[in-house]
Design a protein around this motif. Structure first.
Motif, mmCIF file in Angstrom:
data_model
loop_
_atom_site.group_PDB
_atom_site.id
_atom_site.type_symbol
_atom_site.label_atom_id
_atom_site.label_comp_id
_atom_site.label_asym_id
_atom_site.label_seq_id
_atom_site.Cartn_x
_atom_site.Cartn_y
_atom_site.Cartn_z
ATOM 1 N N MET A 13 0.830 -1.193 0.000
ATOM 2 C CA MET A 13 0.000 0.000 0.000
ATOM 3 C C MET A 13 0.864 1.242 0.000
ATOM 4 S SD MET A 13 -2.671 -0.815 3.073
ATOM 5 C CE MET A 13 -3.540 0.728 2.811
ATOM 6 N N GLN A 14 0.286 2.300 -0.505
ATOM 7 C CA GLN A 14 0.934 3.604 -0.371
ATOM 8 C C GLN A 14 0.432 4.273 0.896
ATOM 9 O OE1 GLN A 14 0.156 5.645 -4.198
ATOM 10 N NE2 GLN A 14 2.351 6.056 -4.161
ATOM 11 N N GLU A 15 1.289 5.045 1.488
ATOM 12 C CA GLU A 15 0.857 5.821 2.653
ATOM 13 C C GLU A 15 -0.357 6.670 2.290
ATOM 14 O OE1 GLU A 15 4.298 7.968 4.105
ATOM 15 O OE2 GLU A 15 4.512 6.498 5.731
ATOM 16 N N GLY A 16 -1.260 6.747 3.221
ATOM 17 C CA GLY A 16 -2.445 7.576 3.023
ATOM 18 C C GLY A 16 -3.630 6.854 2.418
ATOM 19 N N LYS A 17 -3.416 5.654 1.897
ATOM 20 C CA LYS A 17 -4.501 4.910 1.264
ATOM 21 C C LYS A 17 -5.234 4.033 2.286
ATOM 22 C CE LYS A 17 -3.583 6.200 -3.000
ATOM 23 N NZ LYS A 17 -4.503 7.087 -3.758
ATOM 24 N N ASN A 18 -6.437 3.605 1.852
ATOM 25 C CA ASN A 18 -7.255 2.717 2.682
ATOM 26 C C ASN A 18 -7.292 1.325 2.068
ATOM 27 O OD1 ASN A 18 -7.903 5.116 3.990
ATOM 28 N ND2 ASN A 18 -9.797 5.368 2.824
ATOM 29 N N TYR A 19 -7.417 0.322 2.926
ATOM 30 C CA TYR A 19 -7.574 -1.026 2.394
ATOM 31 C C TYR A 19 -8.195 -1.919 3.465
ATOM 32 C CZ TYR A 19 -6.718 -4.397 -1.271
ATOM 33 O OH TYR A 19 -6.881 -5.276 -2.305
ATOM 34 N N THR A 20 -8.693 -3.098 3.023
ATOM 35 C CA THR A 20 -9.332 -4.044 3.935
ATOM 36 C C THR A 20 -8.737 -5.427 3.762
ATOM 37 O OG1 THR A 20 -11.412 -2.806 3.896
ATOM 38 C CG2 THR A 20 -11.514 -5.098 4.636
ATOM 39 N N ILE A 21 -8.468 -6.076 4.887
ATOM 40 C CA ILE A 21 -8.046 -7.471 4.902
ATOM 41 C C ILE A 21 -9.241 -8.317 5.340
ATOM 42 C CG2 ILE A 21 -6.489 -9.157 5.966
ATOM 43 C CD1 ILE A 21 -4.542 -6.798 6.477
ATOM 44 N N TYR A 22 -9.451 -9.433 4.647
ATOM 45 C CA TYR A 22 -10.610 -10.275 4.920
ATOM 46 C C TYR A 22 -10.184 -11.594 5.562
ATOM 47 C CZ TYR A 22 -12.946 -7.025 1.809
ATOM 48 O OH TYR A 22 -13.449 -5.883 1.244
ATOM 49 N N CYS A 23 -11.034 -12.059 6.457
ATOM 50 C CA CYS A 23 -10.779 -13.317 7.154
ATOM 51 C C CYS A 23 -12.066 -14.136 7.120
ATOM 52 C CB CYS A 23 -10.349 -13.033 8.588
ATOM 53 S SG CYS A 23 -10.160 -14.514 9.615
ATOM 54 N N ASN A 24 -12.048 -15.221 6.369
ATOM 55 C CA ASN A 24 -13.195 -16.126 6.291
ATOM 56 C C ASN A 24 -12.885 -17.400 7.079
ATOM 57 O OD1 ASN A 24 -15.170 -15.105 3.948
ATOM 58 N ND2 ASN A 24 -13.065 -14.634 3.396
ATOM 59 N N TYR A 25 -13.909 -17.939 7.717
ATOM 60 C CA TYR A 25 -13.694 -19.174 8.476
ATOM 61 C C TYR A 25 -14.864 -20.117 8.266
ATOM 62 C CZ TYR A 25 -16.466 -16.583 11.960
ATOM 63 O OH TYR A 25 -17.436 -15.840 12.599
ATOM 64 N N SER A 26 -14.630 -21.385 8.563
ATOM 65 C CA SER A 26 -15.545 -22.431 8.069
ATOM 66 C C SER A 26 -16.440 -23.058 9.122
ATOM 67 C CB SER A 26 -14.731 -23.546 7.408
ATOM 68 O OG SER A 26 -13.902 -24.176 8.371
ATOM 69 N N THR A 27 -16.412 -22.567 10.366
ATOM 70 C CA THR A 27 -17.270 -23.186 11.372
ATOM 71 C C THR A 27 -17.926 -22.118 12.228
ATOM 72 O OG1 THR A 27 -17.368 -25.003 12.977
ATOM 73 C CG2 THR A 27 -15.613 -23.403 13.262
ATOM 74 N N THR A 28 -18.898 -22.526 12.982
ATOM 75 C CA THR A 28 -19.584 -21.570 13.842
ATOM 76 C C THR A 28 -18.659 -21.102 14.952
ATOM 77 O OG1 THR A 28 -21.673 -22.704 13.427
ATOM 78 C CG2 THR A 28 -21.572 -21.226 15.321
ATOM 79 N N SER A 29 -18.559 -19.805 15.076
ATOM 80 C CA SER A 29 -17.772 -19.238 16.161
ATOM 81 C C SER A 29 -18.152 -17.785 16.331
ATOM 82 C CB SER A 29 -16.272 -19.322 15.880
ATOM 83 O OG SER A 29 -15.562 -18.621 16.887
ATOM 84 N N ASP A 30 -18.161 -17.326 17.556
ATOM 85 C CA ASP A 30 -18.381 -15.900 17.762
ATOM 86 C C ASP A 30 -17.255 -15.310 18.597
ATOM 87 O OD1 ASP A 30 -21.047 -16.259 20.259
ATOM 88 O OD2 ASP A 30 -18.998 -17.010 20.162
ATOM 89 N N ARG A 31 -16.070 -15.840 18.390
ATOM 90 C CA ARG A 31 -14.896 -15.304 19.095
ATOM 91 C C ARG A 31 -13.738 -15.299 18.108
ATOM 92 N NH1 ARG A 31 -12.787 -15.424 24.903
ATOM 93 N NH2 ARG A 31 -14.965 -15.648 25.459
ATOM 94 N N LEU A 32 -13.296 -14.119 17.762
ATOM 95 C CA LEU A 32 -12.247 -13.977 16.746
ATOM 96 C C LEU A 32 -11.245 -12.932 17.201
ATOM 97 C CD1 LEU A 32 -12.588 -14.174 12.966
ATOM 98 C CD2 LEU A 32 -11.346 -12.226 13.918
ATOM 99 N N TYR A 33 -9.977 -13.200 16.918
ATOM 100 C CA TYR A 33 -8.883 -12.329 17.322
ATOM 101 C C TYR A 33 -8.128 -11.828 16.093
ATOM 102 C CZ TYR A 33 -9.444 -14.856 21.782
ATOM 103 O OH TYR A 33 -9.939 -15.416 22.934
ATOM 104 N N TRP A 34 -7.595 -10.632 16.198
ATOM 105 C CA TRP A 34 -6.627 -10.119 15.231
ATOM 106 C C TRP A 34 -5.326 -9.848 15.969
ATOM 107 C CZ3 TRP A 34 -6.888 -9.909 10.043
ATOM 108 C CH2 TRP A 34 -8.146 -10.025 9.445
ATOM 109 N N TYR A 35 -4.211 -10.310 15.338
ATOM 110 C CA TYR A 35 -2.887 -10.117 15.902
ATOM 111 C C TYR A 35 -1.995 -9.441 14.866
ATOM 112 C CZ TYR A 35 -3.987 -13.491 19.610
ATOM 113 O OH TYR A 35 -4.547 -14.145 20.681
ATOM 114 N N ARG A 36 -1.009 -8.750 15.377
ATOM 115 C CA ARG A 36 0.055 -8.173 14.545
ATOM 116 C C ARG A 36 1.361 -8.859 14.921
ATOM 117 N NH1 ARG A 36 2.061 -2.041 13.392
ATOM 118 N NH2 ARG A 36 4.281 -2.550 13.160
ATOM 119 N N GLN A 37 2.181 -9.136 13.908
ATOM 120 C CA GLN A 37 3.489 -9.732 14.177
ATOM 121 C C GLN A 37 4.542 -8.998 13.362
ATOM 122 O OE1 GLN A 37 4.254 -13.901 13.037
ATOM 123 N NE2 GLN A 37 5.212 -14.196 15.059
#
Lengths: 117, 112
Positions: A13-37
């Motif tokens: 990406m260029q600085e100043g731009k917007n973007y979206t990362i998508y996360c799809n999963y295959s089972t029922t769950s209502d607890r999801l985490y995002w981590y940075r590494q």
């Protein structure tokens, strides 16, 4: 077997731009985490999403969860170089009695984000 | 310390050797987890302790891998007869009750 898929896997990406990362999963769950590494470092917790429709924001990052669609998004607003890192989503599928989770997370492959000046 | 502590941070060993990796969780955290992260991949679950007992060891790849947590605090991951495919970063995490997981810096294992 639970599958968690992120896309894109690489994002430049260029600085100043917007973007979206998508996360799809295959089972029922209502607890999801995002981590940075960061390279050579451990996982830094960004967001914990605990219910359908949950939305959390911290600085230039905003995460949301749609449990019906089994989809979470991580939106980046006006990217800056400091956001360059690998981002993982992780799903906790084990909801026991009373909604207790077991913490047995299944991670996506990670999205490598590079922000250019 | 304030965070999850793992030692050693780096371990280089020869194929066939035995290795121990140690994790010291955050004080008061009852649950402890081991994950393995191969290069370019997300972490994969290995084993989870609630107190002293292994509540779920379904992620251990084979019987060369074993983990203990004898007093409900520090845990040791033990790998026998190491193979080159065992090379990875081994991450430990802990949490209190059903809260979020806090990860350590990891132990990078290289098997030559």
């Amino acid at each position: 077997e639970l599958k968690v898929e992120q896309n894109p896997l690489f994002l430049s990406m260029q600085e100043g731009k917007n973007y979206t990362i998508y996360c799809n999963y295959s089972t029922t769950s209502d607890r999801l985490y995002w981590y940075r590494q960061d390279p050579g470092k451990s996982l830094e917790s960004l967001f914990v999403l605990l219910s359908n429709g949950a939305v959390k924001q911290e600085g230039r990052l905003m995460a949301s969860l749609d449990t019906k669609a089994r989809l979470s998004t991580l939106h980046i607003t006006a990217a800056v170089h400091d956001l360059s890192a690998t981002y993982f989503c992780a799903v906790d599928p084990n909801i026991g009695a009373g909604g207790t989770s077991y913490g047995k997370l299944t991670f996506g492959q990670g999205t490598i984000l590079t922000v250019h000046p | 310390g304030a965070g999850v502590s793992q030692t050693p941070s780096n371990k280089v060993t020869e194929k066939g050797k035995y290795v121990e990796l140690r994790c010291d969780p955050i004080s008061g955290h009852t649950a402890l987890y081991w994950y393995r992260q191969s290069l370019g991949q997300g972490p994969e679950f290995l084993i989870y302790f609630q107190g002293t007992g292994a509540a779920d060891d379904s992620g251990l790849p084979n019987d060369r891998f074993f983990a203990v947590r004898p007093e409900g605090s520090v845990s040791t991951l033990k790998i026998q007869r190491t193979e080159r495919g065992d090379s990875a970063v081994y991450l430990c995490a802990s949490r209190r009750d059903a809260g979020e997981l806090f990860f350590g810096e990891g132990s990078r294992l290289t098997v030559l």
